[in-house]
Design an enzyme around this catalytic site. Structure first.
Site, PDB file in Angstrom:
ATOM      1  N   ARG A  96     -18.888 -14.707  11.856  1.00 40.84           N
ATOM      2  CA  ARG A  96     -18.883 -15.041  13.148  1.00 40.84           C
ATOM      3  C   ARG A  96     -18.516 -13.543  14.249  1.00 40.84           C
ATOM      4  O   ARG A  96     -17.584 -13.407  13.940  1.00 40.84           O
ATOM      5  CB  ARG A  96     -18.324 -15.964  13.691  1.00 40.84           C
ATOM      6  CG  ARG A  96     -18.740 -17.477  12.803  1.00 40.84           C
ATOM      7  CD  ARG A  96     -20.613 -17.428  13.845  1.00 40.84           C
ATOM      8  NE  ARG A  96     -21.131 -19.469  13.073  1.00 40.84           N
ATOM      9  CZ  ARG A  96     -22.274 -19.092  11.794  1.00 40.84           C
ATOM     10  NH1 ARG A  96     -22.568 -17.633  11.714  1.00 40.84           N
ATOM     11  NH2 ARG A  96     -22.598 -19.836  11.792  1.00 40.84           N
TER      12      ARG A  96
ATOM     13  N   HIS B  81     -27.691 -10.005  12.997  1.00 45.09           N
ATOM     14  CA  HIS B  81     -27.416 -11.709  12.101  1.00 45.09           C
ATOM     15  C   HIS B  81     -29.078 -11.897  11.803  1.00 45.09           C
ATOM     16  O   HIS B  81     -28.967 -13.242  11.456  1.00 45.09           O
ATOM     17  CB  HIS B  81     -26.910 -12.588  13.528  1.00 45.09           C
ATOM     18  CG  HIS B  81     -26.477 -13.900  12.899  1.00 45.09           C
ATOM     19  ND1 HIS B  81     -25.327 -14.466  14.184  1.00 45.09           N
ATOM     20  CD2 HIS B  81     -26.044 -14.252  11.691  1.00 45.09           C
ATOM     21  CE1 HIS B  81     -24.957 -15.523  13.340  1.00 45.09           C
ATOM     22  NE2 HIS B  81     -26.125 -15.908  11.811  1.00 45.09           N
TER      23      HIS B  81
END
Ligand code: NDP
Length: 309
Positions: free
Chosen positions: A224, A272
Site C-alpha cells: 500500500r 496499482h
C-alpha cells in the site's frame, strides 16, 4: 436476501456477470441503487463511503473485493459484529509473483539502462548482479509474500522473510517480530514490502528503515502507498543510500500529475496493477461466502479486525 456491490470507482459489470452465472437467482444491487436497505444482507466492497454499512441493519458479511481490508477497517463507523472477509486466490499470488520477479530481475540485469542505451544506439555491456549475491528481504510472509519468496528462492536468490509470527518455509530464512527487524533489514539488498496496511505497518518504509539496509539497496513496494514515507524515499535515492525503487502503490492514487515520482530516473511507477482481482477467478469464493452467510455456516477468509488483516 440481496447482494450489494459497493465499489464507487470500479467497473462492476464483470462481477455481476460472474456472480449471476454461478447463482442465476441472485439479487445483485449496485450502489447507490440499493433499493430497500433492509433487504441487503451481503456487501462486496471496495472503497465504500465511510459509515455506509450502518444503513444496512441486516448485513451478515462485508466482503473485500481484494486481498487487503485496510479500505474497510480504516472506516471508524463500521457496524459492530459484522464479519469482514477478504480474497485469497492462487491467481493473485501468481500475478503478484510475476510482477515482483520482473522487478527484481529488471534491477539485477539493468534492463532500464539497456533501454536508455538503445535509444542512444549505445553498445554498453554492463556487469549483471548475480542472484547469489543479492539477498532478498520480503516484509510479510502471507499468501502473497510466501509465493514470491518461493519463486525467488527457486531462481537462486538468497531470500529472507519477516513476519509477525515465526514461519518455516523451506529455502527461506524466516525472521519474526519487531526485535528481528534490524537484523532482517541489514542483509536485504532488495527489500520488498508485502505487508497489510495496519497501524503497526503504516509508514514502515521510512528513513530509519532505509538507513538500516545495505548501501545501494533497492526497494519494491507492492503493498500500500501508505507504507512508504515518500519524502524519505526521495532523500534516500538522492543521497545514494538506495539505488532505486519500483512502486506499484501510492499514498494518492492515481498518482498526481505533478508528483516527483513520475520523472525520477531511479523510480519505476506502475498504476496499482501488480495483482488484480479477476471476477471470474474470485466469484466462486464470494458466492460460497454468500451462501454461508445465508445458511449460517462459517465464512471463508475472515479477517481479524484487531490485527488489521
Ligand atoms: P496476508 O494477510 O496473507 O499476509 C500478511 C503478512 O504480513 C503475514 O505474514 C503477517 O504476519 C505479516 N505482518 C502483518 N503485520 C505485520 C507486522 N506488524 N510485522 C511483521 N509482519 C507483519 O496478506 P497477503 O499476502 O494476502 O497480502 C498482503 C498485502 O498485499 C495486502 O494486505 C494488500 O495490502 C497488498 N496487496 C496489494 C495488491 C496490489 O495490486 N498492489 C494486490 C493484493 C494485495 P503473520 O503471518 O505472522 O500474521
Amino acid at each position: 436476501m440481496a447482494f450489494l456491490i459497493i465499489a464507487p470507482d470500479t467497473k462492476v459489470t464483470s462481477w455481476v456477470k460472474h456472480l449471476s452465472l454461478l447463482d442465476p437467482g441472485i439479487d445483485v444491487r449496485i450502489w447507490p441503487d440499493t433499493g430497500d436497505a433492509d433487504e441487503i444482507e451481503f456487501a462486496l466492497s471496495w472503497h465504500h463511503p465511510s459509515g455506509e454499512f450502518n444503513k444496512y441493519k441486516n448485513l451478515k458479511c462485508i466482503a473485500s473485493l481484494g486481498a487487503g481490508v485496510d479500505h474497510i477497517l480504516t472506516d471508524p463507523n463500521l457496524p459492530a459484529g459484522v464479519p469482514i472477509t477478504r480474497v485469497v486466490e492462487h491467481s493473485m499470488a501468481q500475478s503478484m509473483s510475476e510482477y515482483v520477479v520482473l522487478g527484481v530481475l529488471n534491477h539485477c540485469r539493468q534492463f532500464d539502462a539497456y533501454r536508455t542505451d538503445q535509444s542512444k544506439k549505445k553498445w554498453q555491456p554492463r556487469i549483471p548482479q548475480l542472484a547469489a549475491d543479492m539477498r532478498i528481504g520480503i516484509m510479510g510472509l502471507g499468501q502473497l509474500g510466501t509465493d514470491v519468496a518461493n519463486k525467488l528462492s527457486t531462481l537462486g536468490f538468497p531470500v529472507s522473510g519477516w513476519s509477525q509470527t515465526f514461519k518455516n518455509i523451506e529455502g527461506v530464512d524466516c525472521l519474526a517480530g519487531a526485535d528481528a527487524l534490524d537484523d532482517f533489514l541489514s542483509q536485504a539488498s532488495i527489500l520488498i514490502c508485502m505487508l497489510p496496511l495496519t497501524p503497526k505497518t503504516r509508514g514502515i518504509l521510512n528513513h530509519d528503515t532505509f538507513d538500516k539496509l545495505p548501501t545501494g539497496a533497492y526497494v519494491i513496494n507492492v503493498a500500500r502507498g501508505q507504507h512508504l514515507i515518500e519524502k524519505d524515499l526521495l532523500a534516500a535515492l538522492d543521497s545514494g543510500r538506495l539505488s532505486g525503487a519500483c512502486l506499484d502503490v501510492f499514498a494518492v492514487e492515481p498518482l498526481p500529475q505533478t508528483h516527483p515520482f513520475w520523472h525520477h530516473p531511479k523510480i519505476i511507477v506502475t498504476p496499482h496493477i501488480s495483482s488484480i482481482t479477476f471476477a471470474k477467478a474470485v466469484a466462486p469464493q464470494i458466492i460460497e461466502n454468500y451462501k454461508c452467510a445465508q445458511t449460517g455456516k462459517p465464512l471463508l477468509n475472515v479477517v481479524d479486525p484487531k490485527k488489521g488483516y
